[in-house]
Write a protein that holds these residues in place. Structure first.
Motif, PDB file in Angstrom:
ATOM      1  N   ALA A 122       0.834  -1.207   0.000  1.00  8.07           N
ATOM      2  CA  ALA A 122       0.000   0.000   0.000  1.00  8.07           C
ATOM      3  C   ALA A 122       0.867   1.255   0.000  1.00  8.07           C
ATOM      4  CB  ALA A 122      -0.930  -0.004   1.211  1.00  8.07           C
ATOM      5  N   GLY A 123       1.908   1.264   0.809  1.00  9.23           N
ATOM      6  CA  GLY A 123       2.816   2.415   0.860  1.00  9.23           C
ATOM      7  C   GLY A 123       3.531   2.627  -0.457  1.00  9.23           C
ATOM      8  N   TRP A 124       3.939   1.539  -1.090  1.00 13.02           N
ATOM      9  CA  TRP A 124       4.620   1.621  -2.379  1.00 13.02           C
ATOM     10  C   TRP A 124       3.686   2.243  -3.415  1.00 13.02           C
ATOM     11  CZ3 TRP A 124       3.764  -0.787  -7.124  1.00 13.02           C
ATOM     12  CH2 TRP A 124       4.824  -0.732  -8.039  1.00 13.02           C
ATOM     13  N   GLY A 125       2.416   1.821  -3.395  1.00 13.12           N
ATOM     14  CA  GLY A 125       1.446   2.387  -4.325  1.00 13.12           C
ATOM     15  C   GLY A 125       1.280   3.884  -4.118  1.00 13.12           C
ATOM     16  N   LEU A 126       1.225   4.310  -2.870  1.00 12.40           N
ATOM     17  CA  LEU A 126       1.137   5.745  -2.571  1.00 12.40           C
ATOM     18  C   LEU A 126       2.401   6.476  -3.016  1.00 12.40           C
ATOM     19  CD1 LEU A 126      -0.416   5.698   1.011  1.00 12.40           C
ATOM     20  CD2 LEU A 126      -1.489   6.584  -1.062  1.00 12.40           C
ATOM     21  N   GLY A 127       3.538   5.893  -2.712  1.00 14.27           N
ATOM     22  CA  GLY A 127       4.812   6.518  -3.061  1.00 14.27           C
ATOM     23  C   GLY A 127       5.004   6.677  -4.558  1.00 14.27           C
ATOM     24  N   ARG A 128       4.553   5.696  -5.327  1.00 17.75           N
ATOM     25  CA  ARG A 128       4.673   5.769  -6.791  1.00 17.75           C
ATOM     26  C   ARG A 128       3.858   6.936  -7.350  1.00 17.75           C
ATOM     27  NH1 ARG A 128       8.593   3.382  -9.359  1.00 17.75           N
ATOM     28  NH2 ARG A 128       7.267   2.986 -11.130  1.00 17.75           N
ATOM     29  N   GLN A 129       2.767   7.292  -6.694  1.00 21.00           N
ATOM     30  CA  GLN A 129       1.933   8.401  -7.153  1.00 21.00           C
ATOM     31  C   GLN A 129       2.658   9.741  -7.037  1.00 21.00           C
ATOM     32  OE1 GLN A 129      -1.131   7.935  -8.574  1.00 21.00           O
ATOM     33  NE2 GLN A 129      -0.568   5.794  -8.350  1.00 21.00           N
TER      34      GLN A 129
END
Length: 187
Positions: free
Chosen positions: A53-60
């Motif tokens: 979930a954090g990776w998905g946010l960070g990629r944004q």
């Protein structure tokens, strides 16, 4: 980021879950492997899901902050590790309640994996391959949580604070290493 670094991050992140698992083991009059495995599954599962979930946010947000990503990694890992070090010296006995209610396990799994969300954001900035990293973190947490239940049942609470302290120091050192690498002090 290599296997050893990811493994050490997994160990560091799992120390909160390990400490709670030790407390769970303390509450068992007899070692119950089924309940221990259930707790380990919750802790390991959430420790694997939160970095995703954090990776998905960070990629944004990656394109906006790549020039300072090493500082963000350093600050997040330093904060998480520092909080763990603080917690090791300011013991909260609330984790040592008895029982294995599913709702309680869910809440503890979420609470002990919030730091993994922040690490997942860091992974996005560092271009870490997220599926192997999240799998390694989840499996490491599962194994250490199951061991924590057994250790708590067998030896008592003497290792809980030491585990939290060790995990915090490991995360702080990894954050420092990332910063020093990006600043050119480490090759």
């Amino acid at each position: 980021m290599g296997f050893l670094e990811l493994f050490l991050i997994g160990v560091g992140l799992s120390m909160d879950a390990f400490a709670v698992s030790v407390c769970r083991g303390l509450a068992m009059p007899r070692m119950d492997w089924r309940q221990g495995a259930l707790a380990a599954l919750f802790f390991g599962g959430f420790q694997a899901l939160m970095p995703l979930a954090g990776w998905g946010l960070g990629r944004q947000f990656e394109q906006y902050i790549t020039s300072i990503d090493h500082w963000i990694a350093f600050l997040l890992l330093g904060y998480i590790g520092g909080k763990m070090v603080w917690d090791a010296f300011h013991d909260d006995e609330a984790c040592c309640q008895t029982g294995f209610a599913l709702k309680e396990l869910l809440m503890m799994a979420i609470a002990t994996s919030i730091d993994a969300l922040a690490v997942g954001i860091t992974f996005a900035f560092l271009q870490v391959s997220i599926l192997p990293a999240a799998t390694l973190i989840g499996c490491t947490t599962f194994a250490l949580s199951l061991a924590g239940v057994w250790i708590g049942h067998r030896f008592g609470s003497q290792y809980k604070n030491r585990a939290t302290l060790a995990g915090g120091v490991v995360l702080c050192l990894i954050g420092l290493k990332i910063l020093l690498e990006h600043l050119g002090f480490l090759g």
